[in-house]
Design a protein around this motif. Sequence first.
Motif, short mmCIF file in Angstrom:
data_model
loop_
_atom_site.label_atom_id
_atom_site.label_comp_id
_atom_site.label_asym_id
_atom_site.label_seq_id
_atom_site.Cartn_x
_atom_site.Cartn_y
_atom_site.Cartn_z
N UNK B 2 0.83 -1.21 0.00
CA UNK B 2 0.00 0.00 0.00
C UNK B 2 0.86 1.25 0.00
N UNK B 53 -9.84 10.93 -15.93
CA UNK B 53 -10.52 10.53 -14.70
C UNK B 53 -11.96 10.11 -14.98
N UNK B 56 -11.70 6.69 -16.64
CA UNK B 56 -11.10 5.74 -15.70
C UNK B 56 -12.03 5.39 -14.55
N UNK B 57 -12.71 6.41 -13.99
CA UNK B 57 -13.63 6.17 -12.87
C UNK B 57 -14.75 5.21 -13.29
N UNK B 58 -15.24 5.39 -14.54
CA UNK B 58 -16.34 4.53 -14.99
C UNK B 58 -15.92 3.07 -15.06
N UNK B 60 -13.37 1.81 -13.15
CA UNK B 60 -13.10 1.42 -11.76
C UNK B 60 -14.40 1.08 -11.01
N UNK B 61 -15.43 1.91 -11.23
CA UNK B 61 -16.67 1.74 -10.45
C UNK B 61 -17.52 0.56 -10.93
N UNK B 66 -12.38 -1.57 -4.12
CA UNK B 66 -11.03 -1.31 -4.66
C UNK B 66 -10.12 -2.53 -4.48
N UNK B 67 -9.00 -2.54 -5.19
CA UNK B 67 -8.10 -3.70 -5.18
C UNK B 67 -7.55 -3.97 -3.78
N UNK B 68 -7.22 -2.89 -3.04
CA UNK B 68 -6.56 -3.08 -1.74
C UNK B 68 -7.44 -2.62 -0.57
N UNK B 71 -13.89 -0.84 0.56
CA UNK B 71 -14.94 0.10 0.14
C UNK B 71 -14.36 1.33 -0.55
N UNK B 72 -15.16 1.91 -1.44
CA UNK B 72 -14.80 3.19 -2.04
C UNK B 72 -15.20 4.31 -1.09
N UNK B 73 -14.24 5.17 -0.73
CA UNK B 73 -14.53 6.28 0.18
C UNK B 73 -15.02 7.47 -0.63
N UNK B 74 -16.30 7.51 -0.92
CA UNK B 74 -16.85 8.61 -1.70
C UNK B 74 -17.65 9.53 -0.80
N UNK B 75 -17.54 10.85 -1.02
CA UNK B 75 -18.30 11.78 -0.19
C UNK B 75 -19.79 11.50 -0.32
#
Lengths: 142, 146
Positions: B2, B53, B56-58, B60-61, B66-68, B71-75
Motif C-alpha cells: 500500500x 478521470x 477511468x472512474x467509470x 473502476x466503479x 477497490x483492489x486493496x 470500500x470506495x470512500x466517496x463523499x
Amino acid sequence: MTDFTPFQSLFGGSLIGLASVLLMLSMGRIMGATGILAGFLSPASLQDWGWRAAILAGMATGPLAFLIATGSMPAIDVPVSTPMLLVGGFIVGIGVTFGGGCTSGHGVCGNARLSTRSITATITFMIATAITVYIIRHLIGA
Amino acid sequence: MRLFLSYIIGLIFGLGIVISGMANPAKVLNFFDVAGTWDPSLAFVMGGALIVTFIGYRIVFRRQEPLLGQTFFLPAPKAIDARLIGGSAVFGIGWGIAGFCPGGALPAIGTGDSRVLMFVGALVAGIFAARFLSRILETRGQPVTA
C-alpha cells in the motif's frame, strides 16, 4: 508573460488524471490534495497516516523526477510578494476546509463523478479566482 | 505494498503537476488574467485530467470494491449549502492572491523553494484556523462536517 503550452499541459493533466484513477482503483480514495493533507495532519490511525505520508512524499519527488527526465528543475515563478503568499496561503487553507476540497478533489475527481457539489464548488472558485486576479492586477495594479 | 503504491501514485500526480505548469504561480495567475497576459494552458491541464478521470472512474466503479480495500470512500451526497459556496469562494480569493493551490504547491515542496514552503506553512495554519472556527460555529448550533 508565460508560454502557451497546450501539449505539455495536456500531458501533465493526463498524468494527474491517471494518478486519480489509480488511487480510486487501488485504495478507493479521492485524489484530492486538500483531503489527503487534512488527513495527514490529523490521521484517523497509523495506517491511515501511512498512505497519506507516502503520497505526499511521492508528490514531493515530482520535481526530482522532472529534473532527471528533462535536465532542469520545473520553473516556479512567483509574481507576488511574500505577504501576499502568506495571506493567500492562509485564506486558501480556510476556504478549502470549509469548501471541502480544491482544484484536485472538486475540480478533477468530483467533476469526473458529475457531483453537483463539486461542479458548484469549481464554478465558484474559478470565478472568485478570476475576479481576485482582475482586481489585483487591473484595479489595484499590484 | 500500500505504501509503495501510494508513493508511486503521488509521484505520478506530482510529475503531472510540474509538467502541466500547475506548480508555477506565474502560469496559474496568467490563466485567470484574461484581460491581461492570458495563458490558456491550464484549460488543457483540467481537460486532460478530467477526460482520463471521467473514463477511468467509470471502469473502476464497475468493481464492487477497490483492489486493496473493502470500500470506495466517496463523499456522501449532500445539499449545496452556504458552507460549500462560501468556502469555495474564499479558496478562490486566496488562490488569486497567492497563485498556488494545494495540489500545485505540495509537489512543488520538492524544489526546496522557500516561497513554496512559506505558502504551505500558511496553508496548514489556515486549515487549523478553519477547524477552530468550525468548532466555534458548531457550538452556536450549526452543523459542521469539515
